[in-house]
Enzyme design. Structure first.
Site, PDB file in Angstrom:
ATOM      1  CG  HIS A 158      -1.757  -1.331   1.207  1.00 51.85           C
ATOM      2  ND1 HIS A 158      -2.828  -1.668   0.388  1.00 51.85           N
ATOM      3  CD2 HIS A 158      -1.758  -2.478   1.781  1.00 51.85           C
ATOM      4  CE1 HIS A 158      -3.188  -2.840   0.588  1.00 51.85           C
ATOM      5  NE2 HIS A 158      -2.529  -3.336   1.621  1.00 51.85           N
TER       6      HIS A 158
ATOM      7  CD  GLU B 127      -2.148  -3.752   4.804  1.00 53.25           C
ATOM      8  OE1 GLU B 127      -1.550  -4.806   4.307  1.00 53.25           O
ATOM      9  OE2 GLU B 127      -3.046  -3.406   4.259  1.00 53.25           O
TER      10      GLU B 127
ATOM     11  CG  HIS C  85       0.525  -6.891   2.199  1.00 51.70           C
ATOM     12  ND1 HIS C  85      -0.361  -6.028   1.778  1.00 51.70           N
ATOM     13  CD2 HIS C  85       1.426  -7.030   1.134  1.00 51.70           C
ATOM     14  CE1 HIS C  85       0.157  -5.848   0.565  1.00 51.70           C
ATOM     15  NE2 HIS C  85       1.104  -6.285  -0.151  1.00 51.70           N
TER      16      HIS C  85
ATOM     17  CD  GLU D 257      -1.582 -10.204   4.439  1.00 50.21           C
ATOM     18  OE1 GLU D 257      -1.580  -9.351   5.420  1.00 50.21           O
ATOM     19  OE2 GLU D 257      -2.156 -10.058   3.296  1.00 50.21           O
TER      20      GLU D 257
END
Length: 269
Positions: A9, A23, A78, A144
């Site tokens: 992102h 995030e 992430h 993640e």
């Protein structure tokens, strides 16, 4: 080894949000720390980041850039989101790959190393059809690192020590997977502010000190008399050298003792 490091992102895309966190900020913090560890601690690794600040970049830009650069490995960082009860760490490789592929072998190593230090529940090793995993020409992994929707996980995310641990875990995994060698550790440099003085005797009588200087001179060792106060009394010290390097001072001390001056010693000032 060329690592393309992709903090998820960024810019106009905050990613998942929760508990006062975006995030994009957490992924960037981990990635920057990871880059620092790899570049400082290991030899022959080149790290290119998709972004090193809060900028917007499309998925296709990221994969295309890694492909054009010829990266050896693509690592996307992430943070997950889900129900408030969901928590833990998981990582993904492309769904079209077999469990015996080189990418799967890298996943085995990196997953194990990250789980040793990240204080998160192990949700396992998985596969997915994510763009950066599918479109990258090199082995690729997407990690993640906890759930931004979880009270437990976000409490960790807000700790700089946890960011360091997660980055270190990824670094350990990459180093092990690609056989990276650690940079040699430089020996500590001597403190330039400290002088190691060789004292070839300390006397209450200056006459005795002068005699010691003559004795050393006869042995080819230059020295001089210096005065110092000890418990309010004046002492005459015979100094036979002063060095910033302790080893050099010890060599001179040995030389002085070899000349028969057994009461010689070092002082650090």
């Amino acid at each position: 080894m060329k690592l393309y490091l992709d903090p998820g992102h960024g810019g106009q895309d905050p990613g998942a949000q929760g508990h006062g966190l975006d995030e994009k900020d957490v992924t960037l913090a981990i990635a920057l720390k990871l880059r620092s560890i790899l570049q400082n601690d290991y030899e022959n690794i080149d790290v290119k980041m998709s972004r090193s600040s809060d900028t917007t970049k499309s998925l296709s830009q990221r994969s295309s850039e890694a492909n054009a650069w010829g990266a050896d490995f693509f690592l996307a960082i992430h943070i997950n989101s889900g129900p408030s009860t969901a928590l833990g760490y998981e990582d993904f490789i492309y769904s079209g790959l077999s469990d015996t592929s080189k990418t799967a072998q890298y996943q085995d190593i990196i997953h194990a190393e990250v789980m040793k230090v990240n204080q998160l529940k192990d949700r396992g090793q998985k596969k997915a059809n994510f763009h950066v995993l599918r479109e990258s020409n090199m082995p690729a992994l997407l990690s993640e690192n906890g759930f931004i929707s979880s009270d437990h996980d976000t409490a960790l995310m807000k700790q700089s020590s946890w960011i360091q641990k997660v980055a270190q875990g990824h670094a350990n995994g990459i180093a092990k997977a690609f056989g990276l060698k650690r940079k040699p550790i430089d020996p500590p440099k001597p403190d330039s502010g400290t002088l190691f003085k060789v004292i070839a005797g300390s006397f209450k009588s200056k006459v005795n000190a002068d005699e010691r200087v003559d004795q050393l001179k006869a042995k080819g060792i230059e020295s001089f008399v210096d005065t110092t106060k000890i418990a309010g009394e004046t002492w005459y010290r015979v100094q036979a050298g002063a060095f910033s390097n302790r080893e050099n001072a010890e060599d001179r001390l040995a030389e002085v003792k070899k000349a028969g001056i057994n009461d010689a010693f070092l002082v650090a000032e």
